[in-house]
Design a protein around this motif. Structure first.
Motif, PDB file in Angstrom:
ATOM      1  N   ILE A  23     -15.223  -0.487  -2.536  1.00 33.86           N
ATOM      2  CA  ILE A  23     -16.627  -0.305  -2.173  1.00 33.86           C
ATOM      3  C   ILE A  23     -16.675   0.939  -1.288  1.00 33.86           C
ATOM      4  O   ILE A  23     -16.051   0.961  -0.223  1.00 33.86           O
ATOM      5  CB  ILE A  23     -17.191  -1.515  -1.385  1.00 33.86           C
ATOM      6  CG1 ILE A  23     -16.847  -2.838  -2.081  1.00 33.86           C
ATOM      7  CG2 ILE A  23     -18.701  -1.354  -1.191  1.00 33.86           C
ATOM      8  CD1 ILE A  23     -17.438  -3.003  -3.436  1.00 33.86           C
ATOM      9  N   PRO A  24     -17.358   1.988  -1.694  1.00 32.81           N
ATOM     10  CA  PRO A  24     -17.365   3.219  -0.898  1.00 32.81           C
ATOM     11  C   PRO A  24     -18.075   3.024   0.439  1.00 32.81           C
ATOM     12  O   PRO A  24     -18.838   2.068   0.630  1.00 32.81           O
ATOM     13  CB  PRO A  24     -18.138   4.203  -1.787  1.00 32.81           C
ATOM     14  CG  PRO A  24     -19.003   3.345  -2.641  1.00 32.81           C
ATOM     15  CD  PRO A  24     -18.224   2.092  -2.885  1.00 32.81           C
ATOM     16  N   ALA A  25     -17.810   3.919   1.374  1.00 34.38           N
ATOM     17  CA  ALA A  25     -18.481   3.876   2.671  1.00 34.38           C
ATOM     18  C   ALA A  25     -19.988   3.859   2.468  1.00 34.38           C
ATOM     19  O   ALA A  25     -20.523   4.620   1.654  1.00 34.38           O
ATOM     20  CB  ALA A  25     -18.068   5.077   3.514  1.00 34.38           C
ATOM     21  N   ARG A  26     -20.666   2.974   3.188  1.00 38.19           N
ATOM     22  CA  ARG A  26     -22.113   2.771   3.106  1.00 38.19           C
ATOM     23  C   ARG A  26     -22.557   2.207   1.758  1.00 38.19           C
ATOM     24  O   ARG A  26     -23.744   2.240   1.429  1.00 38.19           O
ATOM     25  CB  ARG A  26     -22.869   4.065   3.413  1.00 38.19           C
ATOM     26  CG  ARG A  26     -22.550   4.632   4.793  1.00 38.19           C
ATOM     27  CD  ARG A  26     -23.485   5.756   5.162  1.00 38.19           C
ATOM     28  NE  ARG A  26     -23.231   6.222   6.529  1.00 38.19           N
ATOM     29  CZ  ARG A  26     -24.024   7.044   7.195  1.00 38.19           C
ATOM     30  NH1 ARG A  26     -25.121   7.514   6.626  1.00 38.19           N
ATOM     31  NH2 ARG A  26     -23.733   7.410   8.421  1.00 38.19           N
ATOM     32  N   GLY A  27     -21.614   1.674   0.988  1.00 35.11           N
ATOM     33  CA  GLY A  27     -21.949   1.063  -0.286  1.00 35.11           C
ATOM     34  C   GLY A  27     -22.282  -0.407  -0.115  1.00 35.11           C
ATOM     35  O   GLY A  27     -21.993  -1.030   0.913  1.00 35.11           O
ATOM     36  N   TYR A  28     -22.895  -0.981  -1.149  1.00 38.03           N
ATOM     37  CA  TYR A  28     -23.265  -2.390  -1.149  1.00 38.03           C
ATOM     38  C   TYR A  28     -22.581  -3.035  -2.357  1.00 38.03           C
ATOM     39  O   TYR A  28     -22.942  -2.773  -3.496  1.00 38.03           O
ATOM     40  CB  TYR A  28     -24.783  -2.546  -1.257  1.00 38.03           C
ATOM     41  CG  TYR A  28     -25.324  -3.867  -0.744  1.00 38.03           C
ATOM     42  CD1 TYR A  28     -24.974  -5.071  -1.339  1.00 38.03           C
ATOM     43  CD2 TYR A  28     -26.194  -3.913   0.334  1.00 38.03           C
ATOM     44  CE1 TYR A  28     -25.473  -6.281  -0.874  1.00 38.03           C
ATOM     45  CE2 TYR A  28     -26.709  -5.118   0.810  1.00 38.03           C
ATOM     46  CZ  TYR A  28     -26.344  -6.294   0.196  1.00 38.03           C
ATOM     47  OH  TYR A  28     -26.840  -7.489   0.673  1.00 38.03           O
ATOM     48  N   GLY A  29     -21.592  -3.861  -2.081  1.00 38.66           N
ATOM     49  CA  GLY A  29     -20.872  -4.543  -3.143  1.00 38.66           C
ATOM     50  C   GLY A  29     -21.314  -5.979  -3.281  1.00 38.66           C
ATOM     51  O   GLY A  29     -21.718  -6.614  -2.306  1.00 38.66           O
ATOM     52  N   ASP A 191     -24.269  -1.722  -5.440  1.00 45.03           N
ATOM     53  CA  ASP A 191     -23.773  -0.450  -5.971  1.00 45.03           C
ATOM     54  C   ASP A 191     -22.517  -0.697  -6.794  1.00 45.03           C
ATOM     55  O   ASP A 191     -22.206   0.049  -7.719  1.00 45.03           O
ATOM     56  CB  ASP A 191     -23.429   0.513  -4.828  1.00 45.03           C
ATOM     57  CG  ASP A 191     -24.610   0.773  -3.924  1.00 45.03           C
ATOM     58  OD1 ASP A 191     -25.689   1.075  -4.446  1.00 45.03           O
ATOM     59  OD2 ASP A 191     -24.462   0.664  -2.691  1.00 45.03           O
ATOM     60  N   VAL A 192     -21.788  -1.761  -6.415  1.00 51.29           N
ATOM     61  CA  VAL A 192     -20.558  -2.153  -7.103  1.00 51.29           C
ATOM     62  C   VAL A 192     -20.598  -3.659  -7.322  1.00 51.29           C
ATOM     63  O   VAL A 192     -20.906  -4.411  -6.394  1.00 51.29           O
ATOM     64  CB  VAL A 192     -19.296  -1.790  -6.290  1.00 51.29           C
ATOM     65  CG1 VAL A 192     -18.036  -2.258  -7.016  1.00 51.29           C
ATOM     66  CG2 VAL A 192     -19.235  -0.293  -6.028  1.00 51.29           C
ATOM     67  N   ALA A 193     -20.319  -4.105  -8.531  1.00 45.09           N
ATOM     68  CA  ALA A 193     -20.230  -5.533  -8.835  1.00 45.09           C
ATOM     69  C   ALA A 193     -18.773  -5.886  -9.107  1.00 45.09           C
ATOM     70  O   ALA A 193     -18.077  -5.169  -9.833  1.00 45.09           O
ATOM     71  CB  ALA A 193     -21.093  -5.885 -10.042  1.00 45.09           C
ATOM     72  N   VAL A 194     -18.319  -6.983  -8.497  1.00 43.03           N
ATOM     73  CA  VAL A 194     -16.952  -7.470  -8.687  1.00 43.03           C
ATOM     74  C   VAL A 194     -17.049  -8.860  -9.305  1.00 43.03           C
ATOM     75  O   VAL A 194     -17.578  -9.782  -8.680  1.00 43.03           O
ATOM     76  CB  VAL A 194     -16.181  -7.535  -7.359  1.00 43.03           C
ATOM     77  CG1 VAL A 194     -14.765  -8.046  -7.593  1.00 43.03           C
ATOM     78  CG2 VAL A 194     -16.154  -6.171  -6.673  1.00 43.03           C
ATOM     79  N   GLY A 205     -17.197  -2.591 -11.110  1.00 46.66           N
ATOM     80  CA  GLY A 205     -17.828  -1.312 -11.392  1.00 46.66           C
ATOM     81  C   GLY A 205     -19.299  -1.372 -11.073  1.00 46.66           C
ATOM     82  O   GLY A 205     -19.798  -2.372 -10.542  1.00 46.66           O
ATOM     83  N   PRO A 206     -20.054  -0.323 -11.390  1.00 46.22           N
ATOM     84  CA  PRO A 206     -21.506  -0.339 -11.169  1.00 46.22           C
ATOM     85  C   PRO A 206     -22.140  -1.501 -11.932  1.00 46.22           C
ATOM     86  O   PRO A 206     -21.753  -1.775 -13.072  1.00 46.22           O
ATOM     87  CB  PRO A 206     -21.963   1.013 -11.734  1.00 46.22           C
ATOM     88  CG  PRO A 206     -20.740   1.878 -11.694  1.00 46.22           C
ATOM     89  CD  PRO A 206     -19.579   0.963 -11.951  1.00 46.22           C
TER      90      PRO A 206
END
Length: 344
Positions: A23-29, A191-194, A205-206
């Protein structure tokens, strides 16, 4: 930033195995998976509550090996809130923060301010979750871990709080990882789904890529895709890609590179166009069939079309279904573009 590589851990008889995602910095996973998949266990390992047996965890660009939970700089919200029962709501909200003004501002924005003088035992389940969210956000943590944080809220409040949490996360510049069972919520927030099942990552991924291009038929089925077919991929001499369903009922034309041999095809229901007669279209896939069933749910309808004994499910508006006069036995033509066919 949340960076997990080759992570394994045990909680009783349950194991997380070789978990890897970023999950990138400031991202929402968002973590999605069925009950028992290991979603809460994953958050607890990231928080340091459960030790990892192998692999690495980096939070906000820091290696967490040997770092205790209290030194990880995280805010953690459990599904069941777990407030301090001996403290008032106000004391729970301000616990661990030195910025009382900000804590009160978060309480106001999340609708907790009116509860500040209440004892914890007098709160409803939804109110407990709001207090837990406020307590986790108030210290401005660089990493926020949320375990089904909106599940106890009614639909209208859930939508409002979801928007407010998203706004706060952006203002603070935090990195968030949230567990959810709600696919719509995952698509709106993430922003990212696991995708997690049985302690393993199935795909990451997205969200738009995960939902539209599942990595396997198992992932497609888990995500609720109606049109998942087993069959064989054939690449013709002119570069055309065909998919022959194993029952022989349909042959799809697909686009892009493909590996010949056994596989699966996924056709999103909302990519399928239904019409009573042939229409001018660039769609490469056109099938004649009849309506087997029409399931209406509010403004949406799902129409099952039988094509040589095989079902093909189309999603359209209830109004369109009515205008087309779609009823059981109605002859229809179903069409969709080659780009709509995803091979996995």
């Amino acid at each position: 930033m949340i960076d997990v590589a080759g992570l394994s851990a045990r909680a009783g008889t349950f194991s997380l195995t070789d978990i890897t995602f970023h999950i990138p910095a400031r991202g929402y996973g968002v973590v999605i998976g069925p009950a028992g998949a290991g979603k809460t266990t994953l958050l607890e390992v990231l928080a340091g509550v459960i030790p990892a047996t192998s692999g690495t965890v980096r939070l906000a660009d820091r290696d967490m090996h040997g770092v205790p939970p209290e030194a990880r700089g995280i805010g953690l919200v459990y599904q069941h809130a777990y407030l301090f029962p001996h403290l008032s709501v106000a004391d729970n909200v301000t616990y661990g923060t030195s910025d009382l003004a900000f804590a009160h501002d978060v309480a106001r924005r999340l609708g907790v301010h009116a509860l500040m003088n209440r004892p914890v035992h007098a709160l409803s389940g939804g109110e407990r979750q709001l207090v837990a969210l406020t307590r986790a956000i108030a210290p401005r943590p660089p990493i926020l871990l949320l375990d089904e944080p909106f599940v106890a809220l009614d639909p209208r409040r859930r939508a409002a709080i979801r928007r407010e949490v998203r706004a706060l996360y952006r203002e603070l510049g935090s990195t968030v990882l949230q567990v959810t069972h709600d696919f719509t919520e995952a698509g709106l927030l993430g922003d990212v789904a696991v995708l997690l099942d049985a302690g393993r990552v199935l795909q990451a991924g997205p969200p738009e890529e995960v939902f539209r291009k599942p990595a396997s038929s198992e992932v497609a089925a888990f995500l609720g895709a109606e049109n998942v077919y087993a069959g064989t991929v054939v690449v013709l001499g002119d570069g055309t890609v065909e998919f022959h369903t194993s029952d022989g009922a349909m042959t799809f034309v697909a686009a892009g590179d493909a590996t010949p041999g056994p596989g699966h095809a996924v056709v999103p229901a909302d990519e399928i166009v239904l019409s009573p007669t042939a229409i001018a279209s660039s769609a490469r896939n056109v099938f004649h069939g009849y309506v087997e069933a029409v399931e209406r749910s509010g403004p949406l309808a799902r129409v099952t079309v039988m094509v040589d004994g095989a079902p093909l499910v189309a999603a359209l508006t209830t109004r369109s279904a009515s205008e087309l006069r779609l009823d059981r036995g109605t002859p229809v033509i179903a069409s969709f573009k080659a780009m709509a066919v995803h091979l996995c």
